[in-house]
Write a protein that holds these residues in place. Structure first.
Motif, mmCIF file in Angstrom:
data_model
loop_
_atom_site.group_PDB
_atom_site.id
_atom_site.type_symbol
_atom_site.label_atom_id
_atom_site.label_comp_id
_atom_site.label_asym_id
_atom_site.label_seq_id
_atom_site.Cartn_x
_atom_site.Cartn_y
_atom_site.Cartn_z
ATOM 1 N N SER A 66 0.837 -1.210 0.000
ATOM 2 C CA SER A 66 0.000 0.000 0.000
ATOM 3 C C SER A 66 0.863 1.248 0.000
ATOM 4 C CB SER A 66 -0.922 0.009 1.213
ATOM 5 O OG SER A 66 -1.813 -1.064 1.161
ATOM 6 N N LEU A 67 1.916 1.231 0.782
ATOM 7 C CA LEU A 67 2.826 2.377 0.813
ATOM 8 C C LEU A 67 3.475 2.601 -0.551
ATOM 9 C CD1 LEU A 67 4.547 1.919 4.280
ATOM 10 C CD2 LEU A 67 3.003 3.763 3.592
ATOM 11 N N GLU A 68 3.867 1.531 -1.203
ATOM 12 C CA GLU A 68 4.469 1.666 -2.532
ATOM 13 C C GLU A 68 3.462 2.263 -3.518
ATOM 14 O OE1 GLU A 68 5.819 -2.283 -3.394
ATOM 15 O OE2 GLU A 68 7.376 -2.197 -1.845
ATOM 16 N N ALA A 69 2.219 1.813 -3.439
ATOM 17 C CA ALA A 69 1.195 2.346 -4.331
ATOM 18 C C ALA A 69 0.938 3.820 -4.035
ATOM 19 C CB ALA A 69 -0.094 1.545 -4.179
ATOM 20 N N LEU A 70 0.936 4.163 -2.789
ATOM 21 C CA LEU A 70 0.716 5.564 -2.427
ATOM 22 C C LEU A 70 1.878 6.444 -2.853
ATOM 23 C CD1 LEU A 70 -0.945 5.168 1.056
ATOM 24 C CD2 LEU A 70 -1.977 6.075 -1.020
ATOM 25 N N ASP A 71 3.085 5.890 -2.848
ATOM 26 C CA ASP A 71 4.235 6.662 -3.328
ATOM 27 C C ASP A 71 4.012 7.101 -4.777
ATOM 28 O OD1 ASP A 71 5.769 6.723 -1.052
ATOM 29 O OD2 ASP A 71 6.950 4.950 -1.569
ATOM 30 N N ARG A 72 3.403 6.240 -5.518
ATOM 31 C CA ARG A 72 3.164 6.564 -6.924
ATOM 32 C C ARG A 72 2.060 7.621 -7.074
ATOM 33 N NH1 ARG A 72 3.819 0.980 -6.903
ATOM 34 N NH2 ARG A 72 1.586 0.612 -7.098
ATOM 35 N N ARG A 107 -0.498 7.871 3.445
ATOM 36 C CA ARG A 107 0.824 7.279 3.627
ATOM 37 C C ARG A 107 1.229 7.297 5.100
ATOM 38 N NH1 ARG A 107 5.320 5.599 1.578
ATOM 39 N NH2 ARG A 107 7.311 6.172 2.488
ATOM 40 N N ARG A 108 1.053 8.429 5.760
ATOM 41 C CA ARG A 108 1.416 8.523 7.177
ATOM 42 C C ARG A 108 0.598 7.539 8.012
ATOM 43 N NH1 ARG A 108 1.879 13.743 5.499
ATOM 44 N NH2 ARG A 108 -0.221 14.309 6.132
ATOM 45 N N SER A 109 -0.653 7.397 7.669
ATOM 46 C CA SER A 109 -1.511 6.455 8.370
ATOM 47 C C SER A 109 -1.005 5.022 8.219
ATOM 48 C CB SER A 109 -2.941 6.575 7.835
ATOM 49 O OG SER A 109 -3.764 5.609 8.429
ATOM 50 N N LEU A 110 -0.655 4.651 7.007
ATOM 51 C CA LEU A 110 -0.138 3.295 6.782
ATOM 52 C C LEU A 110 1.225 3.090 7.457
ATOM 53 C CD1 LEU A 110 -1.216 2.705 3.095
ATOM 54 C CD2 LEU A 110 -2.043 1.503 5.118
#
Length: 108
Positions: free
Chosen positions: A84-90, A97-100
């Motif tokens: 999920s973090l990788e997807a949000l980076d995109r 992101r902070r939540s994850l």
């Protein structure tokens, strides 16, 4: 995953369910990377006694994992959160992101 690393995971999750002596022998073996002979010398027992203890402890921890699955769940949650973090980076969604990242911190 390397067997000793896998055993360390099991020890972290289920070590409290072992006797103090078995938990300590396994800790020395996994975390301190001591040989069976070194552990035996410290404990004043034979190398074979330590080998038997480590083997039985491993079997018990694997049995707990088979029944409870805590390590498997932990890995699944962590893996999914990292994806999920990788997807949000995109997509650059900062608040999510902070939540994850917080979820990952709690899980670790």
């Amino acid at each position: 995953m390397e067997p000793r690393v896998e055993l360390t995971y099991l020890l972290d999750f289920y070590g409290a369910l072992l006797t103090e002596g078995r938990r300590e022998a396994l800790r020395l073996y996994c975390e301190e990377d001591l040989s069976l002979a070194e552990i035996a010398e410290q404990a004043g027992v034979s190398r074979q006694a330590v080998l038997d203890s480590v083997k039985r402890s491993r079997e018990k921890l694997e049995e707990y994992e088979e029944k409870l699955g805590a390590v498997k769940r932990h890995r699944a949650i962590t893996s999914e959160a990292e994806r999920s973090l990788e997807a949000l980076d995109r997509s650059d969604a900062g608040a999510v992101r902070r939540s994850l990242e917080n979820i990952l911190r709690i899980e670790r």
